[in-house]
Design a protein around this motif. Structure first.
Motif, PDB file in Angstrom:
ATOM      1  N   PHE A  26      14.649  79.388   6.344  1.00  0.00           N
ATOM      2  CA  PHE A  26      15.865  79.762   7.061  1.00  0.00           C
ATOM      3  C   PHE A  26      15.788  81.213   7.528  1.00  0.00           C
ATOM      4  CE2 PHE A  26      20.182  81.609   6.958  1.00  0.00           C
ATOM      5  CZ  PHE A  26      20.735  80.877   7.995  1.00  0.00           C
ATOM      6  N   THR A  27      15.303  82.094   6.653  1.00  0.00           N
ATOM      7  CA  THR A  27      15.162  83.503   7.014  1.00  0.00           C
ATOM      8  C   THR A  27      14.229  83.654   8.214  1.00  0.00           C
ATOM      9  OG1 THR A  27      15.562  84.196   4.739  1.00  0.00           O
ATOM     10  CG2 THR A  27      14.441  85.777   6.171  1.00  0.00           C
ATOM     11  N   GLN A  28      13.108  82.940   8.221  1.00  0.00           N
ATOM     12  CA  GLN A  28      12.172  83.002   9.346  1.00  0.00           C
ATOM     13  C   GLN A  28      12.799  82.433  10.625  1.00  0.00           C
ATOM     14  OE1 GLN A  28       9.421  84.753   9.380  1.00  0.00           O
ATOM     15  NE2 GLN A  28       9.925  85.255   7.244  1.00  0.00           N
ATOM     16  N   PHE A  29      13.651  81.399  10.489  1.00  0.00           N
ATOM     17  CA  PHE A  29      14.342  80.834  11.647  1.00  0.00           C
ATOM     18  C   PHE A  29      15.298  81.862  12.255  1.00  0.00           C
ATOM     19  CE2 PHE A  29      18.261  78.839  13.204  1.00  0.00           C
ATOM     20  CZ  PHE A  29      17.753  78.186  14.322  1.00  0.00           C
ATOM     21  N   VAL A  30      16.047  82.565  11.412  1.00  0.00           N
ATOM     22  CA  VAL A  30      16.991  83.570  11.912  1.00  0.00           C
ATOM     23  C   VAL A  30      16.247  84.712  12.581  1.00  0.00           C
ATOM     24  CG1 VAL A  30      18.714  85.285  11.211  1.00  0.00           C
ATOM     25  CG2 VAL A  30      18.792  82.986  10.257  1.00  0.00           C
ATOM     26  N   ARG A  31      15.155  85.161  11.964  1.00  0.00           N
ATOM     27  CA  ARG A  31      14.385  86.279  12.523  1.00  0.00           C
ATOM     28  C   ARG A  31      13.629  85.908  13.794  1.00  0.00           C
ATOM     29  NH1 ARG A  31      11.481  88.769   7.117  1.00  0.00           N
ATOM     30  NH2 ARG A  31      13.387  89.556   6.123  1.00  0.00           N
ATOM     31  N   GLY A  32      13.248  84.651  13.941  1.00  0.00           N
ATOM     32  CA  GLY A  32      12.441  84.233  15.087  1.00  0.00           C
ATOM     33  C   GLY A  32      13.212  83.469  16.147  1.00  0.00           C
TER      34      GLY A  32
ATOM     35  N   MET B 295      20.507  92.512  17.516  1.00  0.00           N
ATOM     36  CA  MET B 295      19.109  92.092  17.589  1.00  0.00           C
ATOM     37  C   MET B 295      18.278  92.742  16.473  1.00  0.00           C
ATOM     38  SD  MET B 295      18.822  89.870  19.960  1.00  0.00           S
ATOM     39  CE  MET B 295      20.472  89.299  19.591  1.00  0.00           C
ATOM     40  N   GLU B 296      18.579  94.010  16.177  1.00  0.00           N
ATOM     41  CA  GLU B 296      17.876  94.700  15.090  1.00  0.00           C
ATOM     42  C   GLU B 296      18.220  94.085  13.737  1.00  0.00           C
ATOM     43  OE1 GLU B 296      15.554  97.124  14.510  1.00  0.00           O
ATOM     44  OE2 GLU B 296      15.109  96.860  16.615  1.00  0.00           O
ATOM     45  N   ASP B 297      19.501  93.753  13.546  1.00  0.00           N
ATOM     46  CA  ASP B 297      19.925  93.157  12.279  1.00  0.00           C
ATOM     47  C   ASP B 297      19.283  91.782  12.077  1.00  0.00           C
ATOM     48  OD1 ASP B 297      21.445  95.374  11.753  1.00  0.00           O
ATOM     49  OD2 ASP B 297      23.354  94.455  12.326  1.00  0.00           O
ATOM     50  N   LEU B 298      19.202  90.993  13.147  1.00  0.00           N
ATOM     51  CA  LEU B 298      18.575  89.672  13.034  1.00  0.00           C
ATOM     52  C   LEU B 298      17.077  89.792  12.764  1.00  0.00           C
ATOM     53  CD1 LEU B 298      20.379  87.650  15.853  1.00  0.00           C
ATOM     54  CD2 LEU B 298      20.680  87.433  13.383  1.00  0.00           C
ATOM     55  N   LYS B 299      16.474  90.824  13.317  1.00  0.00           N
ATOM     56  CA  LYS B 299      15.030  91.023  13.131  1.00  0.00           C
ATOM     57  C   LYS B 299      14.682  91.292  11.665  1.00  0.00           C
ATOM     58  CE  LYS B 299      11.353  93.906  15.084  1.00  0.00           C
ATOM     59  NZ  LYS B 299      11.104  95.040  15.992  1.00  0.00           N
TER      60      LYS B 299
ATOM     61  N   SER C   9       7.702  88.213  15.263  1.00  0.00           N
ATOM     62  CA  SER C   9       7.954  89.151  14.169  1.00  0.00           C
ATOM     63  C   SER C   9       6.687  89.899  13.776  1.00  0.00           C
ATOM     64  CB  SER C   9       8.515  88.398  12.968  1.00  0.00           C
ATOM     65  OG  SER C   9       7.597  87.403  12.546  1.00  0.00           O
ATOM     66  N   SER C  10       5.511  89.380  14.172  1.00  0.00           N
ATOM     67  CA  SER C  10       4.267  90.076  13.847  1.00  0.00           C
ATOM     68  C   SER C  10       4.015  91.247  14.790  1.00  0.00           C
ATOM     69  CB  SER C  10       3.085  89.100  13.919  1.00  0.00           C
ATOM     70  OG  SER C  10       2.934  88.619  15.239  1.00  0.00           O
ATOM     71  N   ILE C  11       4.719  91.270  15.925  1.00  0.00           N
ATOM     72  CA  ILE C  11       4.575  92.382  16.864  1.00  0.00           C
ATOM     73  C   ILE C  11       5.759  93.306  16.638  1.00  0.00           C
ATOM     74  CG2 ILE C  11       4.441  93.050  19.272  1.00  0.00           C
ATOM     75  CD1 ILE C  11       3.456  90.211  19.876  1.00  0.00           C
TER      76      ILE C  11
END
Length: 199
Positions: free
Chosen positions: A42-48, A6-10, A134-136
């Motif tokens: 894509f990066t935002q999709f993976v992170r969110g 979860m940390e890596d995806l964040k 991701s903003s929190i």
């Protein structure tokens, strides 16, 4: 492992990911551009959304049998010591049998699921899985402490209920109530173990 994932995806960054083959690298980046519009999308999709979905899908861990054995060992030794004391005091065989049934139900039917429940609730209420945006960056310390307090109350409450029921069964001195207590107490660990095998 789940926490690390979860940390890596964040903090996922496509620029830090590479392929051994230049052809594969170009092919994957081209596919990402055509499917998601851009590498940033894509990066935002993976992170969110992907991270949130995986957080909900990944099963919560269960305690292994070795940890369970270690955690209940003190309760088992305490119960065996009391059994020896009751036996040496001259208690009847029926009373000893009821005590064994109640002790087995309390330790293996209540204590083990309570530890598993504590482990499960700690996983489900951790900040990593509850942070959805991701903003929190993290929850406030007060909310984290509040969640920890609620988990501790649930854990302690289940053990208080278990102890009260075991005292009631012991005072009844009825063998059938003792058997019923053991049978119903073992339903919860059977359910937990059954879910673990099926998943």
């Amino acid at each position: 492992e789940k926490t690390q994932l979860m940390e890596d995806l964040k903090s996922f960054d496509l620029e830090k990911v590479s392929c051994v083959s230049d052809f594969d690298n170009a092919f994957i980046h081209g596919a990402i551009d055509s499917w998601y519009g851009s590498k940033e999308a894509f990066t935002q999709f993976v992170r969110g959304p992907l991270r949130e979905e995986l957080c909900d899908l990944l099963p919560s861990p269960h305690l292994s049998w070795t940890y369970v054995a270690f955690m209940v060992s003190s309760a088992v030794s305490y119960r065996l010591e009391l059994l020896l004391s009751i036996s040496r005091a001259g208690a009847d065989a029926d009373v000893l049998l009821i005590y064994v049934l109640v002790s087995a139900g309390l330790v293996f039917g209540w204590l083990w699921p309570s530890f598993n429940g504590l482990f499960f609730l700690c996983d489900k209420t951790c900040t990593i899985c509850t942070t959805r945006s991701s903003s929190i960056s993290s929850k406030t310390w007060l909310l984290d402490w509040g969640k920890t307090f609620v988990v501790a109350i649930v854990f302690a409450g289940s053990l208080i209920v278990a102890e009260a029921l075991s005292i009631f069964v012991l005072q009844s001195q009825n063998l059938w109530i003792g058997i019923g207590y053991l049978a119903t107490s073992l339903l919860l660990p059977y359910y937990i173990w059954g879910r673990r095998v099926c998943c």
